[in-house]
Design an enzyme around this catalytic site. Structure first.
Site, PDB file in Angstrom:
ATOM      1  N   GLY A  17     -32.725  41.491  86.313  1.00 30.57           N
ATOM      2  CA  GLY A  17     -31.756  42.630  87.081  1.00 30.57           C
ATOM      3  C   GLY A  17     -31.614  42.112  88.371  1.00 30.57           C
ATOM      4  N   GLU A  36     -40.360  40.076  95.675  1.00 35.59           N
ATOM      5  CA  GLU A  36     -40.971  39.900  94.399  1.00 35.59           C
ATOM      6  C   GLU A  36     -42.539  40.235  94.500  1.00 35.59           C
ATOM      7  OE1 GLU A  36     -40.345  40.334  90.971  1.00 35.59           O
ATOM      8  OE2 GLU A  36     -42.665  40.176  90.698  1.00 35.59           O
ATOM      9  N   GLN A  37     -43.316  40.907  93.660  1.00 35.57           N
ATOM     10  CA  GLN A  37     -44.618  40.932  93.963  1.00 35.57           C
ATOM     11  C   GLN A  37     -45.528  40.012  93.231  1.00 35.57           C
ATOM     12  OE1 GLN A  37     -46.042  44.455  91.643  1.00 35.57           O
ATOM     13  NE2 GLN A  37     -45.268  43.921  89.571  1.00 35.57           N
ATOM     14  N   HIS A  49     -31.678  38.421  73.686  1.00 31.62           N
ATOM     15  CA  HIS A  49     -30.383  38.319  73.481  1.00 31.62           C
ATOM     16  C   HIS A  49     -29.476  38.410  74.629  1.00 31.62           C
ATOM     17  CE1 HIS A  49     -30.674  40.141  68.849  1.00 31.62           C
ATOM     18  NE2 HIS A  49     -31.924  40.024  69.600  1.00 31.62           N
ATOM     19  N   ARG A 110     -36.857  34.014  76.880  1.00 31.26           N
ATOM     20  CA  ARG A 110     -36.785  34.832  78.115  1.00 31.26           C
ATOM     21  C   ARG A 110     -37.309  34.135  79.261  1.00 31.26           C
ATOM     22  NH1 ARG A 110     -37.643  40.527  78.861  1.00 31.26           N
ATOM     23  NH2 ARG A 110     -38.164  41.030  81.153  1.00 31.26           N
ATOM     24  N   LEU A 132     -44.126  45.583  97.190  1.00 26.48           N
ATOM     25  CA  LEU A 132     -43.809  46.938  98.115  1.00 26.48           C
ATOM     26  C   LEU A 132     -44.775  47.699  97.922  1.00 26.48           C
ATOM     27  CD1 LEU A 132     -41.515  48.192  99.877  1.00 26.48           C
ATOM     28  CD2 LEU A 132     -40.385  48.949  97.991  1.00 26.48           C
ATOM     29  N   TYR A 218     -35.193  35.307  65.330  1.00 27.28           N
ATOM     30  CA  TYR A 218     -34.233  34.531  65.759  1.00 27.28           C
ATOM     31  C   TYR A 218     -34.601  33.259  66.480  1.00 27.28           C
ATOM     32  CZ  TYR A 218     -34.684  37.307  70.099  1.00 27.28           C
ATOM     33  OH  TYR A 218     -35.099  37.788  71.244  1.00 27.28           O
ATOM     34  N   ASP A 297     -34.171  48.752  84.592  1.00 27.37           N
ATOM     35  CA  ASP A 297     -35.210  49.685  84.210  1.00 27.37           C
ATOM     36  C   ASP A 297     -35.616  50.698  85.093  1.00 27.37           C
ATOM     37  OD1 ASP A 297     -35.108  48.221  81.618  1.00 27.37           O
ATOM     38  OD2 ASP A 297     -37.055  47.471  81.688  1.00 27.37           O
ATOM     39  N   ALA A 310     -31.885  44.351  79.438  1.00 28.51           N
ATOM     40  CA  ALA A 310     -31.629  43.369  80.521  1.00 28.51           C
ATOM     41  C   ALA A 310     -30.040  43.474  80.614  1.00 28.51           C
ATOM     42  CB  ALA A 310     -32.115  42.137  80.317  1.00 28.51           C
TER      43      ALA A 310
HETATM   44  C1  LIG Z   1     -40.044  43.683  73.283  1.00 28.91           C
HETATM   45  C2  LIG Z   1     -38.822  43.629  74.164  1.00 28.91           C
HETATM   46  C3  LIG Z   1     -37.632  42.886  73.867  1.00 28.91           C
HETATM   47  C4  LIG Z   1     -36.605  42.948  74.543  1.00 28.91           C
HETATM   48  N1  LIG Z   1     -35.448  42.261  74.349  1.00 28.91           N
HETATM   49  C5  LIG Z   1     -34.241  42.227  75.135  1.00 28.91           C
HETATM   50  C6  LIG Z   1     -33.205  41.577  74.645  1.00 28.91           C
HETATM   51  O1  LIG Z   1     -33.174  41.046  73.611  1.00 28.91           O
HETATM   52  N2  LIG Z   1     -32.023  41.708  75.513  1.00 28.91           N
HETATM   53  C7  LIG Z   1     -32.126  42.704  76.788  1.00 28.91           C
HETATM   54  O2  LIG Z   1     -31.164  42.619  77.270  1.00 28.91           O
HETATM   55  N3  LIG Z   1     -33.067  43.293  77.073  1.00 28.91           N
HETATM   56  C8  LIG Z   1     -34.265  42.999  76.248  1.00 28.91           C
HETATM   57  N4  LIG Z   1     -35.371  43.843  76.585  1.00 28.91           N
HETATM   58  C9  LIG Z   1     -35.489  44.741  77.909  1.00 28.91           C
HETATM   59  C10 LIG Z   1     -35.554  43.806  79.306  1.00 28.91           C
HETATM   60  O3  LIG Z   1     -36.841  43.293  79.117  1.00 28.91           O
HETATM   61  C11 LIG Z   1     -35.762  44.564  80.331  1.00 28.91           C
HETATM   62  O4  LIG Z   1     -34.607  46.025  80.228  1.00 28.91           O
HETATM   63  C12 LIG Z   1     -35.262  43.937  81.564  1.00 28.91           C
HETATM   64  O5  LIG Z   1     -36.220  42.969  81.890  1.00 28.91           O
HETATM   65  C13 LIG Z   1     -35.080  45.014  82.851  1.00 28.91           C
HETATM   66  O6  LIG Z   1     -34.773  44.186  84.103  1.00 28.91           O
HETATM   67  P1  LIG Z   1     -35.060  44.593  85.426  1.00 28.91           P
HETATM   68  O7  LIG Z   1     -34.909  43.678  86.501  1.00 28.91           O
HETATM   69  O8  LIG Z   1     -34.630  45.951  85.548  1.00 28.91           O
HETATM   70  O9  LIG Z   1     -36.805  44.964  85.301  1.00 28.91           O
HETATM   71  P2  LIG Z   1     -37.900  43.579  85.128  1.00 28.91           P
HETATM   72  O10 LIG Z   1     -37.034  42.534  84.552  1.00 28.91           O
HETATM   73  O11 LIG Z   1     -38.875  44.239  84.663  1.00 28.91           O
HETATM   74  O12 LIG Z   1     -38.253  43.149  86.435  1.00 28.91           O
HETATM   75  C14 LIG Z   1     -38.757  44.066  87.463  1.00 28.91           C
HETATM   76  C15 LIG Z   1     -39.357  43.038  88.662  1.00 28.91           C
HETATM   77  O13 LIG Z   1     -39.896  43.810  89.795  1.00 28.91           O
HETATM   78  C16 LIG Z   1     -41.001  43.507  90.117  1.00 28.91           C
HETATM   79  N5  LIG Z   1     -41.939  44.522  90.647  1.00 28.91           N
HETATM   80  C17 LIG Z   1     -42.201  45.660  90.221  1.00 28.91           C
HETATM   81  N6  LIG Z   1     -42.795  46.428  91.203  1.00 28.91           N
HETATM   82  C18 LIG Z   1     -42.730  45.667  92.350  1.00 28.91           C
HETATM   83  C19 LIG Z   1     -43.109  46.135  93.594  1.00 28.91           C
HETATM   84  N7  LIG Z   1     -43.615  47.218  93.997  1.00 28.91           N
HETATM   85  N8  LIG Z   1     -42.873  45.236  94.659  1.00 28.91           N
HETATM   86  C20 LIG Z   1     -42.020  44.080  94.539  1.00 28.91           C
HETATM   87  N9  LIG Z   1     -41.588  43.592  93.347  1.00 28.91           N
HETATM   88  C21 LIG Z   1     -42.146  44.522  92.233  1.00 28.91           C
HETATM   89  C22 LIG Z   1     -41.856  42.891  88.769  1.00 28.91           C
HETATM   90  O14 LIG Z   1     -42.797  42.045  88.982  1.00 28.91           O
HETATM   91  C23 LIG Z   1     -40.423  42.256  88.007  1.00 28.91           C
HETATM   92  O15 LIG Z   1     -40.544  40.981  88.430  1.00 28.91           O
HETATM   93  C24 LIG Z   1     -36.538  43.908  75.829  1.00 28.91           C
HETATM   94  C25 LIG Z   1     -37.840  44.283  76.232  1.00 28.91           C
HETATM   95  C26 LIG Z   1     -38.764  44.334  75.526  1.00 28.91           C
HETATM   96  C27 LIG Z   1     -40.400  45.222  75.799  1.00 28.91           C
END
Ligand SMILES: Cc1cc2nc3c(=O)[nH]c(=O)nc-3n(C[C@H](O)[C@H](O)[C@H](O)COP(=O)(O)OP(=O)(O)OC[C@H]3O[C@@H](n4cnc5c(N)ncnc54)[C@H](O)[C@@H]3O)c2cc1C
Length: 380
Positions: A17, A36-37, A49, A110, A132, A218, A297, A310
């Site tokens: 995201g 990014e940490q 997907h 991914r 952070l 898949y 998330d 995602a």
């Molecule tokens: C088994 C599994 C299968 C999945 N399959 C799918 C799918 O097919 N399709 C789909 O759309 N979604 C899927 N998801 C869900 C998807 O992976 C998450 O919803 C998505 O990664 C969320 O994106 P985000 O950017 O909010 O968080 P994240 O991708 O988790 O990114 C958060 C980032 O913030 C960084 N961070 C955290 N804390 C700090 C801090 N204090 N300071 C600086 N950086 C920090 C982390 O290192 C990370 O890089 C799946 C999840 C799982 C567990």
């Protein structure tokens, strides 16, 4: 005392995201820095997907063609009985998705998806190794302190820092996500190995349901050379401090042995497999406060069973950028309200269905998920 840099927008987290938000904000003319940490990203073994709703955002930032070239294009998403193989429901994808929902539906590694997103970003505004650790809201901005000792004063802060978000904690207090009672096993399977078990590559997503567990498989590459499966298995507890641990073919056999021959083939072709806990939070009552706002998330984590976690993060990034473009950064309060009004009902619905794990157990029309266009949806 450390020098404090002033920046217009800080995006915390360069995950799926955050990386989307960084590209969209940059294209819209904002000066956004992403922190990014992690020191960098690896190609961790997992598939994902990308639905047509999300591909429309990638179209906007010029990544649609590249992702469509790398990924696999499933013709269908089938749901089947894990023992008998009986078809329970199906979603046509492929050309149908292109025509009906306005963009392709792909499955992809991914790590390949994320690397494509990261490569798209302006490296002078992407900062790895920045965890952070402290947030102080001031009249003229938000003072962010990172574990490496660096400080910045940001006009706005976008929390894209995932399920254990520091921004969420600042807004809503410390609260660990709940263990859902489910884990997922994840494995990449070499296609040649799978062929040796008697199975061949099928250009579709298969989801096998058994009484209280399921397994989905898949391809993650366009040539079908790499296959992936992910399970959902109930367990009593998750005792490990790590975010994932090793599993084994023997453990997979113990759980899924005696299933349909295609499930057995996947297990027999397994070389290494890990297992991951699934965490939950309930929908949150607050998406932003002052100059802090969340997406993905951080805001609405969900179990992965609709394959849209995602997707929701990337849709959030698109709508938030559009709202800021409409109001300008000075009127961030209006932008954040508009963003939440536009996004809350949809993200909550997807989160609720994902957490209940009812998606595709029975036939349903997925148009409300895939036909959505985050680049054009009305902002209200
Ligand atoms: C088994 C599994 C299968 C999945 N399959 C799918 C799918 O097919 N399709 C789909 O759309 N979604 C899927 N998801 C869900 C998807 O992976 C998450 O919803 C998505 O990664 C969320 O994106 P985000 O950017 O909010 O968080 P994240 O991708 O988790 O990114 C958060 C980032 O913030 C960084 N961070 C955290 N804390 C700090 C801090 N204090 N300071 C600086 N950086 C920090 C982390 O290192 C990370 O890089 C799946 C999840 C799982 C567990």
């Amino acid at each position: 005392m450390d020098k404090i840099e002033r920046i217009e927008i800080a995006v915390i987290g360069a995950g799926l995201g955050g990386a989307a938000a960084a590209a969209l904000l940059d294209d819209a003319g904002f000066v956004a820095h992403t922190f990014e940490q992690a020191p960098g990203f690896d190609r961790l073994g997992a598939g994902i997907h990308i639905g047509p709703n999300v591909m429309k955002v990638f179209r906007q930032i010029g990544l649609e063609d590249e992702l469509a070239r790398i990924g696999s294009h499933p013709s269908h998403w089938f749901s089947r009985d894990g023992t008998t193989g009986e078809y329970l429901s199906e979603i046509p994808l492929g050309d149908y998705a292109l025509k009906e929902y306005g963009a392709p539906y792909i499955t992809i590694h991914r790590g390949d998806m994320h690397a494509t997103q990261i490569a798209r970003l302006d490296k002078s505004r992407l900062h790895f190794g920045f965890r952070l650790s402290d947030i102080v809201e001031q009249d003229d901005g938000v003072l962010l302190t990172f574990e490496n000792g660096r400080k910045v004063l940001a006009g706005l802060v976008i929390g894209a820092d995932g399920i254990n978000s520091v921004i969420r904690e600042k807004l809503l207090g410390a609260e660990r996500p709940r263990f859902s009672g489910w884990i997922g096993h994840r494995a990449l399977v070499d296609m040649n190995k799978l062929r040796s078990t008697g199975l061949d590559y099928e250009r579709c997503v298969k989801w096998w349901w058994e009484q209280s567990r399921h397994i989905m498989a898949y391809a993650t590459k366009s040539d079908g050379s790499e296959y992936y499966y992910v399970t959902g298995v109930p367990v009593d507890s998750w005792e490990h401090s790590e975010s994932f641990v090793d599993s084994s073919r023997e453990e997979m056999d113990a759980i899924f042995g005696g299933s349909h021959p295609m499930v057995q083939g996947l297990i027999d072709a397994t070389e290494s497999v890990t297992k991951w806990p699934f965490w939950n939070r309930d929908p949150m009552g607050l998406w932003s406060r002052g100059r802090l706002v969340m997406l993905g998330d951080a805001c609405h984590p969900m179990r992965p069973h609709m394959a849209q976690g995602a997707g929701m993060a990337i849709e959030d990034a698109a709508v938030l950028t559009r709202c800021l473009t409409m109001t300008g950064v000075q009127d961030y309060a209006t932008a954040f309200q508009l963003y939440e009004n536009t996004r809350r009902a949809r993200a909550t619905k997807v989160q609720t269905i994902s957490n209940a794990n009812t998606w595709l157990k029975d036939p349903e029309d997925p148009a409300w998920v895939y036909a959505y266009d985050p680049m054009n949806v009305e902002l209200n």
